[in-house]
Design an enzyme around this catalytic site. Sequence first.
Site, PDB file in Angstrom:
ATOM      1  N   THR A 121       0.863  -1.186   0.000  1.00 14.74           N
ATOM      2  CA  THR A 121       0.000   0.000   0.000  1.00 14.74           C
ATOM      3  C   THR A 121       0.893   1.227   0.000  1.00 14.74           C
ATOM      4  OG1 THR A 121      -1.750  -1.152   1.209  1.00 14.74           O
ATOM      5  CG2 THR A 121      -1.805   1.256   1.241  1.00 14.74           C
ATOM      6  N   LYS A 196      -7.517   1.204  -2.790  1.00 14.22           N
ATOM      7  CA  LYS A 196      -7.086   0.804  -1.452  1.00 14.22           C
ATOM      8  C   LYS A 196      -7.288   1.946  -0.460  1.00 14.22           C
ATOM      9  CE  LYS A 196      -5.354  -1.828   1.756  1.00 14.22           C
ATOM     10  NZ  LYS A 196      -4.049  -2.506   1.717  1.00 14.22           N
ATOM     11  N   LYS A 264       0.496   4.418   8.728  1.00 15.85           N
ATOM     12  CA  LYS A 264       1.117   4.714   7.433  1.00 15.85           C
ATOM     13  C   LYS A 264       0.074   4.813   6.332  1.00 15.85           C
ATOM     14  CE  LYS A 264       2.430   1.588   4.806  1.00 15.85           C
ATOM     15  NZ  LYS A 264       1.915   0.881   3.593  1.00 15.85           N
TER      16      LYS A 264
END
Length: 313
Positions: A121, A196, A264
């Site tokens: 990601t 995502k 993150k």
Amino acid sequence: MRCTAAARRRSACTSGTPDRSQSNQAEDEMKVGFIGLGAMGAPMARHLHGAGLLTAVGNRTQAKADALAAELGVRAARSAANFADCDVVALCVSLDADVLENVAALAEVLRPGAVVVDHSTVAVETARRCRALLAAHDIAFLDAPVSGGVEGARNGKLSVMAGGDAAALEKARPAIECYAARIAHMGDTGAGQATKAVNQVLVAGINEAVCEGLALAEKLGLDPQRLLPTLMAGAAGNWFLDKRGATMLRDEFAPGFKCAHMLKDLRIVHNIAQASGARARVAELALADYAELIERGLGEADTSALIVLKRGG
């Protein structure tokens, strides 16, 4: 019924996908490398091995690559050159910098026509930089982040959201199918990472609601053994409640997805939302909460440790 990778190689078991009986030979000959052998990557690599496709594995910690390679009887990579004969190389690493470093190295050694599939990601712009680096060498790139957690990786039932060239996706599909329940082509490069980001907004919001609700249940003295199945049977039922509800109430936070990784991801989501002009109140709340968890030393704990904050004090 979803066919296993091994079954697909033996027969034309299609179940909702195009007939690939003509490509069985090509699939049998495919060589796949895998870089990033963490909680997600190691089981994904094992599924590739189970289908007879895995050729080489690599990891920042060499000992981890050596151990898995010895277990599976494949090559332990010590440099990008050890992937030079691979048709497909999949990445599942933590940071944008890790992805860029690996892609730059692979660009120098892979053959024209190879495909690099990034399951990490990262930012949309990172995906586009990767495509440009590889395109200069006639190597395709797919940004293909996944959802489904460690359980999905272990069971080979991940949801893969891919961006990039459709022909490249078809070339890499036999490899990705080894660990995917669903593969969706979302559009051009970056579309996988954009999808995502949306996924993580929903995940973060669900986490916030479930942890807050269960913290309230504790304050009210409700019996978890009665509460959880009751909630799961109604409109409040969801994956996070099902998989993490009982463990978080027992203060068990063994990581499926770490708080540090969620933070993150949420920083990426926040940047994307700001650039798009969308309001992102849920993401902002979750961003603040996971930052606080990390300040409390819970960065390596599962995201369900969020209940610690929701309890107050």
